[in-house]
Design a protein around this motif. Structure first.
Motif, mmCIF file in Angstrom:
data_model
loop_
_atom_site.group_PDB
_atom_site.id
_atom_site.type_symbol
_atom_site.label_atom_id
_atom_site.label_comp_id
_atom_site.label_asym_id
_atom_site.label_seq_id
_atom_site.Cartn_x
_atom_site.Cartn_y
_atom_site.Cartn_z
ATOM 1 N N UNK A 40 26.695 -19.686 -24.348
ATOM 2 C CA UNK A 40 27.957 -19.126 -24.857
ATOM 3 C C UNK A 40 29.091 -20.070 -24.455
ATOM 4 N N UNK A 41 30.229 -19.925 -25.148
ATOM 5 C CA UNK A 41 31.389 -20.731 -24.753
ATOM 6 C C UNK A 41 32.410 -19.856 -24.034
ATOM 7 N N UNK A 42 33.470 -20.505 -23.517
ATOM 8 C CA UNK A 42 34.473 -19.800 -22.704
ATOM 9 C C UNK A 42 35.189 -18.718 -23.508
ATOM 10 N N UNK A 43 35.428 -18.965 -24.796
ATOM 11 C CA UNK A 43 36.148 -17.980 -25.605
ATOM 12 C C UNK A 43 35.373 -16.668 -25.694
ATOM 13 N N UNK A 44 34.039 -16.759 -25.800
ATOM 14 C CA UNK A 44 33.228 -15.540 -25.876
ATOM 15 C C UNK A 44 33.198 -14.829 -24.525
ATOM 16 N N UNK A 45 33.143 -15.591 -23.436
ATOM 17 C CA UNK A 45 33.234 -14.993 -22.103
ATOM 18 C C UNK A 45 34.502 -14.171 -21.966
ATOM 19 N N UNK A 46 35.629 -14.789 -22.370
ATOM 20 C CA UNK A 46 36.928 -14.112 -22.236
ATOM 21 C C UNK A 46 36.998 -12.867 -23.100
ATOM 22 N N UNK A 47 36.462 -12.951 -24.324
ATOM 23 C CA UNK A 47 36.564 -11.822 -25.251
ATOM 24 C C UNK A 47 35.757 -10.624 -24.759
ATOM 25 N N UNK A 48 34.576 -10.886 -24.184
ATOM 26 C CA UNK A 48 33.724 -9.801 -23.720
ATOM 27 C C UNK A 48 33.962 -9.441 -22.265
ATOM 28 N N UNK A 49 34.777 -10.268 -21.576
ATOM 29 C CA UNK A 49 35.056 -10.052 -20.145
ATOM 30 C C UNK A 49 33.767 -9.946 -19.330
ATOM 31 N N UNK A 50 32.810 -10.825 -19.656
ATOM 32 C CA UNK A 50 31.553 -10.896 -18.910
ATOM 33 C C UNK A 50 31.282 -12.348 -18.543
ATOM 34 N N UNK A 51 30.627 -12.551 -17.435
ATOM 35 C CA UNK A 51 30.357 -13.910 -16.985
ATOM 36 C C UNK A 51 29.321 -14.574 -17.877
ATOM 37 N N UNK A 52 29.364 -15.891 -17.887
ATOM 38 C CA UNK A 52 28.398 -16.648 -18.669
ATOM 39 C C UNK A 52 26.969 -16.371 -18.190
ATOM 40 N N UNK A 53 26.798 -16.252 -16.877
ATOM 41 C CA UNK A 53 25.472 -16.005 -16.312
ATOM 42 C C UNK A 53 24.893 -14.684 -16.833
ATOM 43 N N UNK A 54 25.771 -13.673 -16.973
ATOM 44 C CA UNK A 54 25.286 -12.371 -17.446
ATOM 45 C C UNK A 54 24.971 -12.401 -18.937
ATOM 46 N N UNK A 55 25.787 -13.143 -19.699
ATOM 47 C CA UNK A 55 25.584 -13.186 -21.144
ATOM 48 C C UNK A 55 24.346 -13.986 -21.519
ATOM 49 N N UNK A 56 24.167 -15.139 -20.849
ATOM 50 C CA UNK A 56 23.009 -15.971 -21.146
ATOM 51 C C UNK A 56 21.743 -15.252 -20.677
ATOM 52 N N UNK A 57 20.742 -15.297 -21.504
ATOM 53 C CA UNK A 57 19.464 -14.606 -21.298
ATOM 54 C C UNK A 57 19.559 -13.112 -21.596
ATOM 55 N N UNK A 58 20.760 -12.642 -21.955
ATOM 56 C CA UNK A 58 20.892 -11.268 -22.401
ATOM 57 C C UNK A 58 20.648 -11.175 -23.898
ATOM 58 N N UNK A 59 20.848 -10.010 -24.445
ATOM 59 C CA UNK A 59 20.612 -9.772 -25.865
ATOM 60 C C UNK A 59 21.930 -9.796 -26.633
ATOM 61 N N UNK A 60 22.069 -10.704 -27.589
ATOM 62 C CA UNK A 60 23.269 -10.762 -28.412
ATOM 63 C C UNK A 60 23.446 -9.496 -29.238
#
Length: 361
Positions: A32-52
């Motif tokens: 993921x990129x920084x803009x998606x992190x900011x929009x979802x207010x979740x860390x990159x570590x949590x988003x990566x390997x999660x379910x889109x």
């Protein structure tokens, strides 16, 4: 053919304004990129390997698009992302799903999401900046046209006053005093219209919290009872380069406006203004992209901006109060724009929030 994000420089992926992710065909997120992190207010570590698929209120359109990527099809659809926090408003987006090729073989998809509200906000900003430029030129021309006859009127009134004094015409002296007083008042108004454009910025390192504290002290001295000004600061914010006095004046105009709008609640003793600071990343203001900015919010529990003024509150000489000059918000917007920033607001009954967005260089 889509370019794999792995082939892009690391910084370039995070500089994109759109919300971007690399997703497997089963929906598992890889990047993921920084803009998606900011929009979802979740860390990159949590988003990566999660379910889109979990990001969406209705995951069915994305699931269908992922199933079609084997056919090298690009899918587009409107969707809604879950709010960044429980109870937060969901985020409408336009989604583009593009198949990726890696090493000559198909592998995963590029998921691009464009905030619909962001696009609308950018359109509003462009209109605001264009209107501000037009108004600046109009006011400068109007002010100069007014100043010339004002000088003549005041000079003539002074001569009349001298003549009246020599002849002891007390009544005439009273009239000439009125002329001089009103000419001075108009001159002061014209000077206020021209002031933002006459003096260059005095630049230096500015701590935004020192600006907030200065404004807070001034407004509480003016409204010592019935008003609570709360602090919600992010202490990690960096300093910005700007004109400290103009930033103080911009914030003071907004906070004072809020306090004046809270008159009924101040009388009741439950008026509240909150000064909130946050960091904003990868922000687009006008035609410029900024990696880092300070977001300063002024939130109050007042009645809100009158509906008939909501499209015009930053225009000069527009005021919701009978005794207002209509210059406070116009000057605040001008001062913030001189720092390459902008002011936004949202208002409903019981909540008004102004946001000053100030780039950090």
């Amino acid at each position: 053919m889509s370019t794999p994000p792995d082939a892009l420089p690391a910084d370039a992926f995070d500089l994109l304004a759109t919300l971007v992710a690399v997703v497997r065909v089963d929906g598992r997120c890889e990047r993921v990129n920084a803009a998606l992190e900011n929009a979802l207010c979740q860390s990159r570590r949590k988003l990566v390997q999660g379910q889109a698929l979990d990001w969406f209120v209705d995951p069915a359109p994305l699931r269908d698009a992922l199933q079609r990527t084997g056919e090298l099809m690009v899918s587009r659809f409107e969707a809604t992302l879950h709010g960044p926090a429980p109870g937060a408003h969901p985020l409408p987006v336009h989604v583009v799903v593009s198949p990726l090729e890696r090493g000559g073989a198909r592998g995963g998809v590029l998921l691009e999401m464009i905030e619909i509200e962001q696009q609308a906000r950018q359109d509003r900003e462009e209109r605001t900046h264009r209107l501000a430029r037009e108004q600046k030129e109009l006011l400068r021309n109007l002010a100069h046209e007014i100043k010339n006859p004002l000088g003549g009127i005041r000079g003539a009134a002074q001569l009349l006053a001298l003549a009246a004094a020599a002849r002891d015409f007390a009544e005439s002296a009273e009239y000439t005093d009125v002329i001089i007083h009103e000419a001075d008042r108009l001159q002061a108004l014209v000077d206020r219209l021209l002031a933002p454009h006459q003096r260059a910025l005095v630049l230096g390192e500015v701590n935004i919290h020192e600006v907030c504290e200065r404004v807070r002290a001034v407004v509480l001295a003016e409204f010592p009872r019935g008003l609570d000004i709360r602090r919600d600061y992010d202490a990690s914010l960096p300093e910005l380069r700007g004109d400290r006095e103009r930033l103080i004046q911009a914030l003071l105009n907004i906070v004072r406006n809020a306090a004046q709008a809270l008159a009924a609640r101040i009388t009741a003793g439950d008026a509240c203004i909150t000064l909130r600071t946050r960091v904003a990343r990868q922000l687009t203001i006008g035609q410029q992209r900024f990696r880092l900015a300070i977001e300063l919010q002024v939130e109050d529990n007042g009645p809100g901006v009158p509906a008939e003024l909501r499209e015009r509150i930053f225009q000069p000489l527009v005021s919701g109060r009978a005794d207002g000059t209509g210059l406070g918000l116009a000057l605040a917007q001008t001062f913030v724009q001189q720092h390459e920033g902008t002011i936004e607001y949202e208002s409903t009954g019981g909540l008004t929030r102004f946001k000053l967005l100030l780039p950090v260089r």
